[in-house]
Each structure stands twice: as C-alpha cells, then as structure tokens.
Design an enzyme around this catalytic site. Structure first.
Site, PDB file in Angstrom:
ATOM      1  N   GLU A 101      17.257   0.535 -49.549  1.00 53.46           N
ATOM      2  CA  GLU A 101      18.054  -0.998 -49.864  1.00 53.46           C
ATOM      3  C   GLU A 101      19.521  -0.843 -49.498  1.00 53.46           C
ATOM      4  OE1 GLU A 101      17.815  -4.311 -49.440  1.00 53.46           O
ATOM      5  OE2 GLU A 101      15.612  -5.122 -49.808  1.00 53.46           O
ATOM      6  N   ASP A 102      19.910  -1.826 -49.867  1.00 50.60           N
ATOM      7  CA  ASP A 102      21.791  -2.540 -49.993  1.00 50.60           C
ATOM      8  C   ASP A 102      21.554  -2.371 -51.868  1.00 50.60           C
ATOM      9  OD1 ASP A 102      20.455  -3.939 -50.031  1.00 50.60           O
ATOM     10  OD2 ASP A 102      22.551  -5.235 -48.678  1.00 50.60           O
ATOM     11  N   ASP A 105      18.323  -7.014 -56.821  1.00 49.56           N
ATOM     12  CA  ASP A 105      18.469  -7.918 -57.017  1.00 49.56           C
ATOM     13  C   ASP A 105      17.445  -8.349 -58.301  1.00 49.56           C
ATOM     14  OD1 ASP A 105      19.908  -9.971 -58.465  1.00 49.56           O
ATOM     15  OD2 ASP A 105      20.072 -11.222 -56.550  1.00 49.56           O
ATOM     16  N   PHE A 155      28.687 -10.797 -58.014  1.00 52.11           N
ATOM     17  CA  PHE A 155      28.178 -11.038 -57.237  1.00 52.11           C
ATOM     18  C   PHE A 155      29.026  -9.997 -55.620  1.00 52.11           C
ATOM     19  CE2 PHE A 155      28.160 -12.549 -52.266  1.00 52.11           C
ATOM     20  CZ  PHE A 155      27.078 -12.418 -51.868  1.00 52.11           C
ATOM     21  N   ARG A 168      30.752  -6.738 -45.047  1.00 53.98           N
ATOM     22  CA  ARG A 168      29.844  -5.803 -44.610  1.00 53.98           C
ATOM     23  C   ARG A 168      30.523  -4.745 -43.759  1.00 53.98           C
ATOM     24  NH1 ARG A 168      24.754  -7.497 -44.648  1.00 53.98           N
ATOM     25  NH2 ARG A 168      24.113 -10.114 -43.365  1.00 53.98           N
TER      26      ARG A 168
HETATM   27  P1  IMP Z   1      16.373  -9.497 -54.372  1.00 51.23           P
HETATM   28  O1  IMP Z   1      15.185 -10.032 -53.505  1.00 51.23           O
HETATM   29  O2  IMP Z   1      16.537 -10.492 -55.280  1.00 51.23           O
HETATM   30  O3  IMP Z   1      16.596  -8.136 -55.539  1.00 51.23           O
HETATM   31  O4  IMP Z   1      17.466  -9.732 -53.342  1.00 51.23           O
HETATM   32  C1  IMP Z   1      17.898  -8.772 -52.629  1.00 51.23           C
HETATM   33  C2  IMP Z   1      18.516  -8.944 -51.581  1.00 51.23           C
HETATM   34  O5  IMP Z   1      19.676  -9.676 -51.430  1.00 51.23           O
HETATM   35  C3  IMP Z   1      19.848  -7.614 -51.054  1.00 51.23           C
HETATM   36  O6  IMP Z   1      19.254  -6.399 -50.471  1.00 51.23           O
HETATM   37  C4  IMP Z   1      21.302  -8.051 -50.970  1.00 51.23           C
HETATM   38  O7  IMP Z   1      20.836  -8.783 -49.194  1.00 51.23           O
HETATM   39  C5  IMP Z   1      21.105  -9.508 -51.586  1.00 51.23           C
HETATM   40  N1  IMP Z   1      21.960  -9.517 -51.983  1.00 51.23           N
HETATM   41  C6  IMP Z   1      21.411  -9.611 -53.249  1.00 51.23           C
HETATM   42  N2  IMP Z   1      22.771  -9.624 -54.586  1.00 51.23           N
HETATM   43  C7  IMP Z   1      24.023  -9.664 -53.761  1.00 51.23           C
HETATM   44  C8  IMP Z   1      25.416  -9.537 -54.053  1.00 51.23           C
HETATM   45  O8  IMP Z   1      25.742  -9.018 -54.866  1.00 51.23           O
HETATM   46  N3  IMP Z   1      26.055  -9.211 -52.911  1.00 51.23           N
HETATM   47  C9  IMP Z   1      24.993  -9.532 -51.729  1.00 51.23           C
HETATM   48  N4  IMP Z   1      23.797  -9.509 -51.105  1.00 51.23           N
HETATM   49  C10 IMP Z   1      23.093  -9.912 -52.658  1.00 51.23           C
HETATM   50 MG    MG Z   2      22.169  -9.447 -47.861  1.00 53.08          MG
END
Ligand code: IMP
Ligand code: MG
Length: 177
Positions: A101-102, A105, A155, A168
């Site tokens: 994963e990147d 969150d 963010f 990206r």
């Molecule tokens: P989650 O389901 O809330 O954990 O979100 C995960 C996904 O949201 C990640 O794989 C990202 O693609 C996107 N995401 C969450 N935070 C950020 C951020 O600060 N910048 C860009 N994308 C984010």
């Molecule tokens: Mg994303």
C-alpha cells in the site's frame, strides 16, 4: 485542479524515500527468508511507484499481481467506503503474500482487502507493507507489518500518492497546508 506544485512543502525528500524503501526491502527479505517465494499484491494506483522500487530489491522469487480499488474519489478525507474496481487474483492457497500500500489512513481499504484475501484465498501467510502510516486517522482494526514513515493528519502527495490524479510522479513526499 486547484493545487500548485510551488505550494507543496517537502516532507520526505527523494534521498530519504530511496533510503527507507531500501530498508523496508531488507526487512521483508529477512522476514520471509530468501528461499521462499512471494506473491506481491500491488494496490493500484497509489502503491504502483513504491511497489516497483521495493520489489527490485527483493531477493526471493516474486510474482507480481495488481488489484485496483478506490476509496477517496477526489476528496481529501477518506470516505470510509471502498470501491472495488478490479480484484482479480490467481489462486493464493498456501502462498506467501505481501500486500503493498502507499498509505494507510482510516484502514478501511486495507481491512476490506485483507479480509477478502484471507477469507477467499487462504494464503499461507499474508503480510502488509505500507510506505506511509497515518496512525492518527485509524478507525479500522488493522496495522501494517512494515511501514516506511509515520505521518500526522496531513494530506500528502508524491511517490504514487495523488491529489485529483496529479502529483503521483514526484520522487518525494510533500504536503499542502
Ligand atoms: P483508507 O482506506 O482511509 O486507509 O485510505 C487509503 C487510501 O486513501 C490510500 O491507499 C490512498 O490512496 C488514499 N489516501 C489516504 N490518505 C491520503 C493522503 O494523504 N494523500 C493521498 N491519498 C491518500
Ligand atoms: Mg489514492
């Protein structure tokens, strides 16, 4: 698109990103062992760049798979809903799996994916690596086995992470205030 690259503040520069990715690869090599094979699952689009850098430094035989999900739309806050765009995977029974994963969150995306992989594919082992870990935003009960950097509730963009599909390609991680 309402954001300008000039307004981006540096969080982790290119050198720090490269160094940390290399360290993570070393941890993963050590954790899985050199003889076992590994199926790497790259979660598109965000983890594409980190994943490609990471796997070049893995020493075991690697098979690379891609899945595609969307959780954000174009908003800067997690919707909590995971949109599955393509979850096609080969048989993973008794395989060692690493989900890449990147950023984690809320954890909703990863929780959904890990439950799916465990419950429908029954791998031998399933570990998670994320480049960034936004611990403070976690609502789902999930933690990575390996992560690059912890970030606070900013963010961030770059190294695969986007704002409205842009940024990206940046080789570093930055944020907008
Ligand atoms: P989650 O389901 O809330 O954990 O979100 C995960 C996904 O949201 C990640 O794989 C990202 O693609 C996107 N995401 C969450 N935070 C950020 C951020 O600060 N910048 C860009 N994308 C984010
Ligand atoms: Mg994303």
């Amino acid at each position: 698109m309402d954001k300008k690259i000039e307004d981006l503040k540096m969080l982790f520069d290119e050198e720090a990103v490269k160094k940390r990715t290399k360290e993570l690869a070393a941890q993963i090599n050590e954790s899985f062992g050199q003889v076992e094979d590994l199926t790497v699952i790259c979660v598109l689009k965000g983890s594409s760049i980190f994943c490609c850098d990471l796997i070049k430094q893995l020493k075991m035989p690697v098979q690379l798979e891609f899945i595609k999900v969307s959780s954000y739309g174009n908003a800067q806050v997690s919707s909590g809903h995971v949109k599955a765009l393509d979850l096609t995977l080969p048989a993973l029974k008794d395989k060692n799996v690493l989900v890449v994963e990147d950023i984690i969150d809320t954890g909703c995306t990863l929780k959904f994916l890990i439950d799916l992989i465990q419950n429908t594919h029954h791998p031998k082992a399933c570990k998670i690596v994320t480049f960034l870990n936004k611990k403070i935003a976690r609502t789902a009960c999930i933690e990575p086995d390996f992560y690059g950097f912890e970030v606070d509730d900013k963010f961030v963009v770059g190294y695969g992470l986007d704002y409205e599909g842009y940024f990206r390609n940046l080789p570093y991680i930055g944020y907008f205030e």
